[in-house]
Design a protein around this motif. Structure first.
Motif, PDB file in Angstrom:
ATOM      1  N   GLY A 115      49.860  36.093  33.946  1.00 49.82           N
ATOM      2  CA  GLY A 115      50.718  36.929  33.111  1.00 49.82           C
ATOM      3  C   GLY A 115      51.007  38.253  33.792  1.00 49.82           C
ATOM      4  N   MET A 116      52.070  38.880  33.408  1.00 46.98           N
ATOM      5  CA  MET A 116      52.375  40.208  33.898  1.00 46.98           C
ATOM      6  C   MET A 116      51.440  41.201  33.194  1.00 46.98           C
ATOM      7  N   PRO A 117      51.088  42.289  33.863  1.00 42.36           N
ATOM      8  CA  PRO A 117      50.092  43.207  33.281  1.00 42.36           C
ATOM      9  C   PRO A 117      50.517  43.820  31.954  1.00 42.36           C
ATOM     10  N   TYR A 118      51.824  43.947  31.734  1.00 39.85           N
ATOM     11  CA  TYR A 118      52.281  44.556  30.486  1.00 39.85           C
ATOM     12  C   TYR A 118      52.355  43.535  29.342  1.00 39.85           C
ATOM     13  N   ASP A 119      52.022  42.265  29.623  1.00 41.81           N
ATOM     14  CA  ASP A 119      51.883  41.273  28.556  1.00 41.81           C
ATOM     15  C   ASP A 119      50.469  41.408  27.992  1.00 41.81           C
ATOM     16  N   VAL A 120      50.341  41.980  26.828  1.00 35.06           N
ATOM     17  CA  VAL A 120      49.025  42.398  26.321  1.00 35.06           C
ATOM     18  C   VAL A 120      48.258  41.283  25.616  1.00 35.06           C
ATOM     19  N   GLU A 121      48.804  40.077  25.564  1.00 31.60           N
ATOM     20  CA  GLU A 121      48.125  38.992  24.861  1.00 31.60           C
ATOM     21  C   GLU A 121      46.729  38.743  25.432  1.00 31.60           C
ATOM     22  N   GLY A 122      46.605  38.780  26.765  1.00 32.00           N
ATOM     23  CA  GLY A 122      45.306  38.558  27.388  1.00 32.00           C
ATOM     24  C   GLY A 122      44.285  39.601  26.965  1.00 32.00           C
ATOM     25  N   ILE A 123      44.713  40.855  26.885  1.00 28.49           N
ATOM     26  CA  ILE A 123      43.808  41.932  26.448  1.00 28.49           C
ATOM     27  C   ILE A 123      43.374  41.709  25.008  1.00 28.49           C
ATOM     28  N   GLU A 124      44.303  41.263  24.166  1.00 29.25           N
ATOM     29  CA  GLU A 124      43.972  41.022  22.765  1.00 29.25           C
ATOM     30  C   GLU A 124      42.963  39.883  22.623  1.00 29.25           C
ATOM     31  N   ILE A 125      43.125  38.826  23.435  1.00 34.83           N
ATOM     32  CA  ILE A 125      42.172  37.710  23.416  1.00 34.83           C
ATOM     33  C   ILE A 125      40.795  38.194  23.836  1.00 34.83           C
ATOM     34  N   LEU A 126      40.753  38.989  24.923  1.00 36.69           N
ATOM     35  CA  LEU A 126      39.480  39.492  25.428  1.00 36.69           C
ATOM     36  C   LEU A 126      38.824  40.431  24.421  1.00 36.69           C
ATOM     37  N   LEU A 127      39.610  41.290  23.783  1.00 36.26           N
ATOM     38  CA  LEU A 127      39.062  42.233  22.802  1.00 36.26           C
ATOM     39  C   LEU A 127      38.490  41.493  21.592  1.00 36.26           C
ATOM     40  N   ASP A 128      39.176  40.456  21.139  1.00 34.74           N
ATOM     41  CA  ASP A 128      38.662  39.653  20.024  1.00 34.74           C
ATOM     42  C   ASP A 128      37.326  39.011  20.406  1.00 34.74           C
ATOM     43  N   TRP A 129      37.236  38.515  21.629  1.00 36.92           N
ATOM     44  CA  TRP A 129      35.999  37.875  22.092  1.00 36.92           C
ATOM     45  C   TRP A 129      34.869  38.900  22.139  1.00 36.92           C
ATOM     46  N   ILE A 130      35.160  40.096  22.633  1.00 33.38           N
ATOM     47  CA  ILE A 130      34.150  41.169  22.705  1.00 33.38           C
ATOM     48  C   ILE A 130      33.596  41.470  21.318  1.00 33.38           C
ATOM     49  N   ASN A 131      34.494  41.663  20.372  1.00 31.11           N
ATOM     50  CA  ASN A 131      34.076  42.006  19.002  1.00 31.11           C
ATOM     51  C   ASN A 131      33.326  40.863  18.331  1.00 31.11           C
ATOM     52  N   SER A 132      33.708  39.635  18.657  1.00 33.89           N
ATOM     53  CA  SER A 132      33.080  38.471  18.018  1.00 33.89           C
ATOM     54  C   SER A 132      31.706  38.152  18.588  1.00 33.89           C
ATOM     55  N   ASN A 133      31.365  38.755  19.721  1.00 37.05           N
ATOM     56  CA  ASN A 133      30.097  38.433  20.374  1.00 37.05           C
ATOM     57  C   ASN A 133      29.114  39.602  20.383  1.00 37.05           C
ATOM     58  N   GLY A 134      29.311  40.524  19.442  1.00 38.30           N
ATOM     59  CA  GLY A 134      28.342  41.595  19.268  1.00 38.30           C
ATOM     60  C   GLY A 134      28.470  42.750  20.242  1.00 38.30           C
ATOM     61  N   TYR A 135      29.628  42.882  20.880  1.00 36.00           N
ATOM     62  CA  TYR A 135      29.861  43.974  21.830  1.00 36.00           C
ATOM     63  C   TYR A 135      30.987  44.863  21.331  1.00 36.00           C
ATOM     64  N   GLU A 136      31.130  45.999  22.003  1.00 28.09           N
ATOM     65  CA  GLU A 136      32.278  46.862  21.752  1.00 28.09           C
ATOM     66  C   GLU A 136      32.774  47.441  23.063  1.00 28.09           C
ATOM     67  N   LEU A 137      34.050  47.721  23.091  1.00 24.11           N
ATOM     68  CA  LEU A 137      34.668  48.296  24.285  1.00 24.11           C
ATOM     69  C   LEU A 137      34.157  49.715  24.476  1.00 24.11           C
ATOM     70  N   CYS A 138      33.809  50.083  25.738  1.00 28.11           N
ATOM     71  CA  CYS A 138      33.280  51.436  25.971  1.00 28.11           C
ATOM     72  C   CYS A 138      33.940  52.122  27.173  1.00 28.11           C
ATOM     73  N   GLY A 139      35.103  51.634  27.583  1.00 24.89           N
ATOM     74  CA  GLY A 139      35.802  52.264  28.706  1.00 24.89           C
ATOM     75  C   GLY A 139      37.185  51.662  28.880  1.00 24.89           C
ATOM     76  N   ASP A 140      37.913  52.203  29.847  1.00 21.74           N
ATOM     77  CA  ASP A 140      39.269  51.732  30.108  1.00 21.74           C
ATOM     78  C   ASP A 140      39.247  50.326  30.707  1.00 21.74           C
ATOM     79  N   ILE A 141      40.266  49.535  30.388  1.00 19.48           N
ATOM     80  CA  ILE A 141      40.375  48.167  30.888  1.00 19.48           C
ATOM     81  C   ILE A 141      41.203  48.154  32.171  1.00 19.48           C
ATOM     82  N   ILE A 142      40.722  47.415  33.149  1.00 15.51           N
ATOM     83  CA  ILE A 142      41.425  47.237  34.419  1.00 15.51           C
ATOM     84  C   ILE A 142      41.938  45.809  34.501  1.00 15.51           C
ATOM     85  N   ASP A 143      43.194  45.662  34.934  1.00 14.08           N
ATOM     86  CA  ASP A 143      43.775  44.339  35.202  1.00 14.08           C
ATOM     87  C   ASP A 143      44.016  44.264  36.711  1.00 14.08           C
ATOM     88  N   ILE A 144      43.173  43.514  37.415  1.00 15.00           N
ATOM     89  CA  ILE A 144      43.275  43.405  38.872  1.00 15.00           C
ATOM     90  C   ILE A 144      44.208  42.252  39.227  1.00 15.00           C
TER      91      ILE A 144
END
Length: 276
Positions: free
Chosen positions: A220-249
């Protein structure tokens, strides 16, 4: 003629060509002591040490132009200065080549990672520890689309090329944590180039701390945010929380594909911590 040696003998003595000695004659650097009626060049054996010094100065990278100028008024002090200046140039070149070596090494590692990632599942989050990164960042030119993405990246590359530096491991994008959490992921997002961690040539460069990250491979192109949303949902569902900026390499861009694929192959890295 016993004290004289031919141009061929002189060339053989130093492992150079006759043409080189003819050229040295033409530029008044090293002239034969005798030229016979047939045009054959001969040198005195006393000239041997002079050619030795010329060959030495050339061998350490001093230009013929500087050698010619030096031999017009040669002295020990001036040769010491000439050699000192050349030493400084060599040290600077070694530093430049060292940076290039590191850049190539890091780019190889990036491609090794992309080859290894080919075995991984797309859009299947996992946790790993990442190393510290240094980036040069520029907010996306708006409106955000493919052409402006390329322009944003090229403006970053141009800044790097001005200082004759080479990003060590490619490029990507950065998404600020607060924007992601506020569901405004692209508000201040932008492109980034990855610089060597030790590179302090840019006051505006940013250090991204290493640590535990939730990661995910995706197309996907970096400005397609669907991947970030999937990852964020997984983080929240597994007992974690985001604590810094996200990098798309960007592991592989579309220049690698021979098919109709028009999407980059990338790796999202999101710093995480356990929920309190």
């Amino acid at each position: 003629m016993d004290d004289l040696i031919s141009i061929s003998e002189m060339a053989k003595l130093y492992g150079i060509t006759r043409q080189t000695l003819i050229y040295y004659d033409e530029i008044d650097l090293f002239k034969p002591i005798k030229v016979d009626i047939n045009g054959y060049r001969y040198y005195s054996r006393r000239q041997i040490p002079y050619l030795r010094e010329i060959c030495f100065l050339k061998s350490v990278g001093i230009s013929l132009k500087d050698v010619v100028k030096h031999f017009q008024n040669r002295s020990a002090d001036k040769e010491m200065e000439l050699l000192h200046n050349q030493k400084v140039k060599i040290i600077q070149e070694m530093s430049r080549l060292s940076k290039l070596r590191d850049s190539i090494t890091q780019r190889i590692k990036l491609y090794e990672q992309s080859v290894e990632a080919d075995k991984a599942q797309i859009r299947e989050p996992f946790i790993t520890k990442t190393s510290t990164k240094r980036i040069l960042f520029k907010e996306y030119i708006k409106p955000i689309h493919r052409e402006n993405l390329h322009t944003t990246l090229m403006e970053l590359w141009r800044e790097v090329f001005k200082k004759e530096l080479v990003p060590c491991s490619g490029f990507g994008s950065l998404f600020h944590m607060q924007d992601v959490l506020n569901h405004q992921t692209l508000a201040t997002a932008g492109s980034c180039l990855f610089l060597p961690v030790w590179n302090n040539d840019y006051a505006e460069s940013i250090l991204i701390p290493g640590g535990e990250c939730a990661c995910m491979y995706k197309y996907g192109m970096p400005y397609d945010v669907e991947g970030i949303e999937i990852l964020l949902d997984w983080i929240n569902s597994n007992g974690y929380e985001l604590c810094g900026d996200i990098i798309d390499i960007c592991l592989l861009d579309t220049t690698f594909y021979k098919n109709q694929n028009t999407l980059d192959y990338g790796l999202l890295q999101a710093p995480i911590k356990l929920k309190a």
